[in-house]
Design an enzyme around this catalytic site. Structure first.
Site, PDB file in Angstrom:
ATOM      1  N   ARG A  72      30.648   2.644  -4.780  1.00 19.22           N
ATOM      2  CA  ARG A  72      29.503   1.765  -5.033  1.00 19.22           C
ATOM      3  C   ARG A  72      30.033   0.333  -5.005  1.00 19.22           C
ATOM      4  O   ARG A  72      30.912  -0.027  -5.798  1.00 19.22           O
ATOM      5  CB  ARG A  72      28.853   2.086  -6.375  1.00 19.22           C
ATOM      6  CG  ARG A  72      27.620   1.236  -6.718  1.00 19.22           C
ATOM      7  CD  ARG A  72      26.954   1.790  -7.976  1.00 19.22           C
ATOM      8  NE  ARG A  72      25.763   1.059  -8.387  1.00 19.22           N
ATOM      9  CZ  ARG A  72      25.735   0.174  -9.392  1.00 19.22           C
ATOM     10  NH1 ARG A  72      26.834  -0.103 -10.082  1.00 19.22           N
ATOM     11  NH2 ARG A  72      24.610  -0.429  -9.717  1.00 19.22           N
ATOM     12  N   ASN A 149      21.108  -4.005  -9.442  1.00 19.50           N
ATOM     13  CA  ASN A 149      21.860  -3.506 -10.594  1.00 19.50           C
ATOM     14  C   ASN A 149      21.137  -3.821 -11.905  1.00 19.50           C
ATOM     15  O   ASN A 149      20.694  -4.954 -12.118  1.00 19.50           O
ATOM     16  CB  ASN A 149      23.252  -4.150 -10.615  1.00 19.50           C
ATOM     17  CG  ASN A 149      24.118  -3.608 -11.727  1.00 19.50           C
ATOM     18  OD1 ASN A 149      24.489  -2.444 -11.729  1.00 19.50           O
ATOM     19  ND2 ASN A 149      24.424  -4.457 -12.713  1.00 19.50           N
ATOM     20  N   GLU A 150      20.972  -2.805 -12.753  1.00 24.35           N
ATOM     21  CA  GLU A 150      20.449  -2.973 -14.118  1.00 24.35           C
ATOM     22  C   GLU A 150      19.335  -4.022 -14.153  1.00 24.35           C
ATOM     23  O   GLU A 150      19.470  -5.072 -14.794  1.00 24.35           O
ATOM     24  CB  GLU A 150      21.591  -3.323 -15.061  1.00 24.35           C
ATOM     25  CG  GLU A 150      22.659  -2.242 -15.080  1.00 24.35           C
ATOM     26  CD  GLU A 150      23.866  -2.560 -15.958  1.00 24.35           C
ATOM     27  OE1 GLU A 150      23.882  -3.630 -16.612  1.00 24.35           O
ATOM     28  OE2 GLU A 150      24.800  -1.735 -16.005  1.00 24.35           O
ATOM     29  N   HIS A 216      23.137   4.487 -16.220  1.00 26.33           N
ATOM     30  CA  HIS A 216      24.454   3.960 -16.579  1.00 26.33           C
ATOM     31  C   HIS A 216      24.756   4.397 -18.006  1.00 26.33           C
ATOM     32  O   HIS A 216      24.017   4.051 -18.931  1.00 26.33           O
ATOM     33  CB  HIS A 216      24.481   2.436 -16.449  1.00 26.33           C
ATOM     34  CG  HIS A 216      24.314   1.963 -15.040  1.00 26.33           C
ATOM     35  ND1 HIS A 216      24.327   0.624 -14.691  1.00 26.33           N
ATOM     36  CD2 HIS A 216      24.150   2.656 -13.879  1.00 26.33           C
ATOM     37  CE1 HIS A 216      24.171   0.516 -13.383  1.00 26.33           C
ATOM     38  NE2 HIS A 216      24.050   1.730 -12.866  1.00 26.33           N
ATOM     39  N   TYR A 218      26.930   4.308 -21.171  1.00 31.01           N
ATOM     40  CA  TYR A 218      27.933   3.665 -22.015  1.00 31.01           C
ATOM     41  C   TYR A 218      27.664   4.063 -23.470  1.00 31.01           C
ATOM     42  O   TYR A 218      27.516   5.248 -23.775  1.00 31.01           O
ATOM     43  CB  TYR A 218      27.925   2.153 -21.781  1.00 31.01           C
ATOM     44  CG  TYR A 218      28.377   1.775 -20.383  1.00 31.01           C
ATOM     45  CD1 TYR A 218      29.715   1.878 -20.005  1.00 31.01           C
ATOM     46  CD2 TYR A 218      27.462   1.337 -19.425  1.00 31.01           C
ATOM     47  CE1 TYR A 218      30.136   1.555 -18.718  1.00 31.01           C
ATOM     48  CE2 TYR A 218      27.877   1.008 -18.136  1.00 31.01           C
ATOM     49  CZ  TYR A 218      29.210   1.121 -17.789  1.00 31.01           C
ATOM     50  OH  TYR A 218      29.623   0.799 -16.513  1.00 31.01           O
ATOM     51  N   GLU A 245      27.036   4.449 -13.234  1.00 28.53           N
ATOM     52  CA  GLU A 245      28.156   3.811 -13.925  1.00 28.53           C
ATOM     53  C   GLU A 245      28.419   4.576 -15.212  1.00 28.53           C
ATOM     54  O   GLU A 245      27.483   5.078 -15.842  1.00 28.53           O
ATOM     55  CB  GLU A 245      27.855   2.350 -14.299  1.00 28.53           C
ATOM     56  CG  GLU A 245      27.765   1.380 -13.153  1.00 28.53           C
ATOM     57  CD  GLU A 245      27.583  -0.059 -13.653  1.00 28.53           C
ATOM     58  OE1 GLU A 245      27.892  -0.324 -14.845  1.00 28.53           O
ATOM     59  OE2 GLU A 245      27.124  -0.902 -12.874  1.00 28.53           O
ATOM     60  N   TRP A 274      32.909   3.215 -13.593  1.00 29.36           N
ATOM     61  CA  TRP A 274      33.114   1.764 -13.585  1.00 29.36           C
ATOM     62  C   TRP A 274      34.485   1.475 -14.192  1.00 29.36           C
ATOM     63  O   TRP A 274      34.746   1.892 -15.314  1.00 29.36           O
ATOM     64  CB  TRP A 274      32.036   1.068 -14.404  1.00 29.36           C
ATOM     65  CG  TRP A 274      32.151  -0.425 -14.275  1.00 29.36           C
ATOM     66  CD1 TRP A 274      33.000  -1.251 -14.963  1.00 29.36           C
ATOM     67  CD2 TRP A 274      31.429  -1.257 -13.366  1.00 29.36           C
ATOM     68  NE1 TRP A 274      32.859  -2.541 -14.535  1.00 29.36           N
ATOM     69  CE2 TRP A 274      31.906  -2.580 -13.554  1.00 29.36           C
ATOM     70  CE3 TRP A 274      30.455  -1.030 -12.413  1.00 29.36           C
ATOM     71  CZ2 TRP A 274      31.410  -3.656 -12.823  1.00 29.36           C
ATOM     72  CZ3 TRP A 274      29.968  -2.099 -11.691  1.00 29.36           C
ATOM     73  CH2 TRP A 274      30.442  -3.394 -11.900  1.00 29.36           C
TER      74      TRP A 274
END
Length: 530
Positions: A72, A149-150, A216, A218, A245, A274
């Site tokens: 990516r 992105n985001e 994503h 996290y 991610e 990531w």
């Protein structure tokens, strides 16, 4: 990636996707297929090309050598960072192809729109893609287009559904036939479940029905229960999902990377860690390679490339890079399943193994409802346990096989099975305790089996008395429809021994008065209060 992770130095499917000649990646029945029609599961990393363009040629070569099948690539629209122009984009795609990598291209300037100063809209990202379109035409076999992105932070994220649908529509009108990827809001982590709950609406807004969703993971995803619940909901809805991610640690919490990688492998979902190198802003620990040097992998780099369920062990190259399309022979259909250990809320299925010219890597169990299918389990062995069933109810199940090249077999013959009756009335008791704060709460729920036999594959139902919304759960899978809530076990909480108990937790929001549920049923039978 969340803010400051990197610092800079037509309403129907096109024709019939199942039979039409493929020109590129395509989505079918919740799966991402490559141009040869084989199942493609992304295994790769993110690379910050926008800030470290000079490292890209070697970086792509290095991640390929470590086993990745996808990269990516961070690009800039020119709004926040220096624009990656048409020639540069074409060069990146060419480098991906030289290294036999699938190229996911993303516009990074949208990161945290509505909260991050300087971030731009998805509409602005579409302007960028239209501006570099000539570099992407004809690359549909090799490129997936990650629109932005985001694209929303934690402010204004309720606009995500309409903004994303509009961006998809503009790209299709402009002539893009690529598979599109869309990131979740809330800095990609979708803690509000905006993407999860509106994914079908966005998917249906794509006239090509060729959109993949990207979460994503996290700090929001710091338990296996949260990871599995989120991924399973997309699989059950037959909507395509990639973990676009994730990391092994983060300033907002410690994500469960082991659960992310294990669940992705079990469910046949892609993941992209990531990131390769070049992180700043206090999260340098997310570098996989120290100083872009593949001989100096960090602990995170060692984990994602060489650890259990890691890239080296699970990655399969896209068949478009193999002569003649690689293995295109599907496995034989599995044998008709048989049922054993039929319980009130679960059933264990077994079937004769498929044969294949390479190797069968997984079996998908589906529940049949007329012509509709819902995947309910995936197993590497020729057996699986399906949970979350209703007592005294007739079901029909069937099985598919998948091989290492991504080919899928024909469906097995179906099996009809009726679950066992539920628990006797009064043979259970439930305790519901709350830790509350302004607008939110955690509830600890303990279910005691006061009967004389163990309860397996249980199902607990109750209703909220007010305006409460479940956000996440642990030690059980919890789903909500209106005020009705249903909890079913995780594998480690599947059995409630006679005289014993299991506990699970719920994290939820509320408005008004946060009243407690007053009635619980276990496998359809009323329970006493705790």
């Amino acid at each position: 990636m969340a803010a400051s992770v990197l610092t800079a130095p037509s309403a129907a499917r096109a024709a019939d996707a199942g039979t039409a000649a493929a020109t590129g990646f395509q989505v079918r029945d919740g799966r991402l297929l490559d141009a040869n029609g084989g199942d493609f599961v992304m295994r790769g990393v993110n690379h910050a090309h926008a800030w470290y363009a000079s490292t890209t040629p070697k970086a792509l070569k290095d991640v390929k050598a470590l086993g990745a099948n996808t990269v990516r690539v961070v690009l800039a629209t020119g709004d926040r960072w220096t624009r990656n122009d048409t020639a540069d984009v074409a060069a990146v795609v060419d480098r991906c192809r030289q290294n036999r990598l699938v190229c996911v291209l993303e516009a990074h300037d949208t990161t945290g729109y509505g909260e991050q100063a300087g971030a731009v809209t998805l509409d602005r990202a579409v302007d960028y893609w239209i501006g570099v379109q000539s570099a992407l035409k004809g690359q549909e076999k090799y490129v997936v287009l990650n629109i932005g992105n985001e694209p929303h932070g934690n402010s204004g994220y309720t606009a995500w559904t309409s903004d994303t649908s509009a961006a998809i529509s503009r790209l299709r009108t402009a002539g893009f036939t690529h598979t599109l990827m869309v990131d979740a809001p809330n800095w990609g982590q979708d803690w509000s479940f905006t993407m999860r709950d509106n994914a079908q609406r966005v998917f249906s807004a794509d006239p090509a029905r060729n959109t993949v969703f990207s979460i994503h993971m996290y700090g929001v995803f710091d338990t296996a229960a949260e990871v599995r619940d989120y991924l399973n909901r997309f699989v059950s809805a037959r909507l395509p999902l990639v973990v676009g991610e994730f990391g092994h640690d983060h300033s907002d919490g410690n994500p469960d990377e082991d659960a992310i990688m294990a669940a992705a492998e079990e469910l046949g979902l892609g993941y992209l860690g990531w990131s390769w190198s070049g992180n700043g802003g206090g999260v340098e620990y997310l570098d996989m390679a120290v100083g872009f040097d593949p001989s100096r992998l960090s602990p995170w780099g060692e984990r994602i490339f060489h650890g259990p369920n890691g890239i080296k062990a699970t990655s399969r190259e896209a068949s478009v890079y193999s002569g003649g399309g690689g293995d295109t022979t599907a496995p034989t259909a599995p044998g008709t399943p048989t049922a054993s250990d039929v319980r009130s809320g679960s059933v264990t299925l077994g079937w004769a193994a498929s044969t294949d010219d390479t190797a069968v890597t997984a079996y998908d169990v589906v529940r049949l409802d007329g012509t509709a299918e819902t995947r309910v389990a995936t197993s590497t062995a020729n057996s699986a346990t399906v949970t979350g069933l209703t007592p005294s109810t007739a079901y029909s199940f069937a099985v598919y096989a998948r091989d290492a090249a991504g080919n899928r077999s024909a469906r097995s013959a179906p099996l009809a099975v009726t679950t066992a009756p539920g628990q006797a009335a009064g043979a259970c008791a439930v305790t519901y305790r709350v830790n509350e704060w302004s607008g939110g709460f955690n509830a600890d729920v303990t279910v005691r089996n006061t009967g004389t036999a163990a309860v397996r594959g249980w199902q607990l139902d109750f209703a909220f008395p007010g305006d409460q919304t479940v956000r996440s759960s642990w030690n059980a899978k919890v789903v909500q429809q209106g005020t009705r809530v249903r909890a079913t076990p995780e594998p480690w909480t599947d059995t409630i021994p006679a005289g014993g108990s299991v506990s699970f937790g719920i994290s939820a929001s509320f408005t008004g008065v946060n009243g407690a549920p007053t009635a619980f049923t276990l496998d359809g039978a009323p329970c006493a209060g705790g």
